[in-house]
Design a protein around this motif. Sequence first.
Motif, PDB file in Angstrom:
ATOM      1  N   PHE A   1       0.809  -1.218   0.000  1.00  0.00           N
ATOM      2  CA  PHE A   1       0.000   0.000   0.000  1.00  0.00           C
ATOM      3  C   PHE A   1       0.844   1.270   0.000  1.00  0.00           C
ATOM      4  CE2 PHE A   1      -2.847   3.209   1.852  1.00  0.00           C
ATOM      5  CZ  PHE A   1      -3.969   3.024   1.053  1.00  0.00           C
ATOM      6  N   LEU A   2       2.108   1.177   0.394  1.00  0.00           N
ATOM      7  CA  LEU A   2       2.950   2.363   0.526  1.00  0.00           C
ATOM      8  C   LEU A   2       3.014   3.234  -0.733  1.00  0.00           C
ATOM      9  CD1 LEU A   2       6.004   1.247   2.721  1.00  0.00           C
ATOM     10  CD2 LEU A   2       4.223   2.903   3.287  1.00  0.00           C
TER      11      LEU A   2
ATOM     12  N   TRP B   1       2.985   0.036 -10.523  1.00  0.00           N
ATOM     13  CA  TRP B   1       3.606   0.015  -9.196  1.00  0.00           C
ATOM     14  C   TRP B   1       2.866   0.921  -8.220  1.00  0.00           C
ATOM     15  CZ3 TRP B   1       6.504   3.703  -6.290  1.00  0.00           C
ATOM     16  CH2 TRP B   1       7.157   3.155  -5.178  1.00  0.00           C
ATOM     17  N   SER B   2       2.413   2.071  -8.717  1.00  0.00           N
ATOM     18  CA  SER B   2       1.753   3.029  -7.827  1.00  0.00           C
ATOM     19  C   SER B   2       0.329   2.633  -7.476  1.00  0.00           C
ATOM     20  CB  SER B   2       1.743   4.417  -8.465  1.00  0.00           C
ATOM     21  OG  SER B   2       0.941   4.416  -9.639  1.00  0.00           O
ATOM     22  N   GLY B   3      -0.309   1.828  -8.322  1.00  0.00           N
ATOM     23  CA  GLY B   3      -1.729   1.581  -8.137  1.00  0.00           C
ATOM     24  C   GLY B   3      -2.133   0.224  -7.606  1.00  0.00           C
ATOM     25  N   PHE B   4      -1.261  -0.783  -7.727  1.00  0.00           N
ATOM     26  CA  PHE B   4      -1.747  -2.133  -7.417  1.00  0.00           C
ATOM     27  C   PHE B   4      -2.007  -2.339  -5.929  1.00  0.00           C
ATOM     28  CE2 PHE B   4       2.566  -3.070  -6.163  1.00  0.00           C
ATOM     29  CZ  PHE B   4       2.460  -4.142  -5.291  1.00  0.00           C
ATOM     30  N   GLY B   5      -1.339  -1.573  -5.049  1.00  0.00           N
ATOM     31  CA  GLY B   5      -1.556  -1.749  -3.610  1.00  0.00           C
ATOM     32  C   GLY B   5      -2.963  -1.367  -3.194  1.00  0.00           C
ATOM     33  N   TYR B   6      -3.447  -0.228  -3.688  1.00  0.00           N
ATOM     34  CA  TYR B   6      -4.802   0.216  -3.357  1.00  0.00           C
ATOM     35  C   TYR B   6      -5.844  -0.744  -3.917  1.00  0.00           C
ATOM     36  CZ  TYR B   6      -8.924   3.236  -3.198  1.00  0.00           C
ATOM     37  OH  TYR B   6     -10.178   3.744  -2.970  1.00  0.00           O
ATOM     38  N   GLN B   7      -5.611  -1.200  -5.161  1.00  0.00           N
ATOM     39  CA  GLN B   7      -6.548  -2.140  -5.764  1.00  0.00           C
ATOM     40  C   GLN B   7      -6.547  -3.476  -5.002  1.00  0.00           C
ATOM     41  OE1 GLN B   7      -7.857  -0.167  -7.812  1.00  0.00           O
ATOM     42  NE2 GLN B   7      -6.079   1.173  -8.057  1.00  0.00           N
TER      43      GLN B   7
END
Length: 294
Positions: free
Chosen positions: A113-114, A168-174
């Motif tokens: 999520f970072l 890289w920036s989006g997969f944590g939130y998804q």
Amino acid sequence: MTKPTPNKSWRVREKRLALLLVMPVLILVMGFFVFPIGYSFFISFTHSDGTYFKWRGFENYLRVFRDPTFYQVLGVTLKFLMAVPLVILISIICSVLLYERIAGWKFFRIIFFLPNILSGIVIGTIFKTLFGYYGPVNQVLQSAGMEPQLFFISANKSIWIIIAALVWSGFGYQTVLLLSGLNSISTEVFEAAVLDGAGWWKRLWFVTVPNIRRVLGFVFIINVLYTFTSLYGFIYVLTGGGPGLDTTSLDYLVFQKAFSPSDLGGGAAISIVLFAIVGLLTVLQNKVFKITED
């Protein structure tokens, strides 16, 4: 005239209180969302540099649809949509692994999520450094006996770097969203699949994915929206839209049109067209994933 009963009187007071409580939020929404959209719509019919307004009618829109640059940039933006299936595939796999509580799952949930708390400018700077001529990626290539690459001169390489930054920036939130969907599925469904002999991949595609269809549809929609409207930070830092217009997205074109030649009306017209495209895509995706249906 009959007097209102105590219950009806209480309901009226309750509605008034509810309206009073949500009023600050409504004012914020009107001030930061509705008013800017309406004002942009007005500006799109004018020629303006921000200090004066000259009515032009639909001339700005006609210029948009006659300009080959618009279609070139639209094509580039559609290329960036390749990030959507990649980020969703990675998010599905990561969310399932976290749901199954693999070793260190709490640590990985935080690490994944970072990137989401970083701005596009910061992420763009990170990838600019990584893929710069003297960056770590070229150092690895040189240590392997290969020639260093000028990644940001080639349009194809630049696009893939921007896509990598998006993933890289989006997969944590998804991943967090999909994990919430997984937690709503009864564990008995997975237990039955295991008893039937379904392996990990079969459970993923034939049990997990169908049961989180609506969450998956929502994730797909917000990723498409993000790709069309939030690439400015990445592109500004990484490529500046170049070489030429080969990495220019529609939201970056809005900035260029509105502020470089001080043509706010032309930039606003492109933004309204972009708003219409995004709205149409959202409706179509909602139909495909049937998010609002029972």
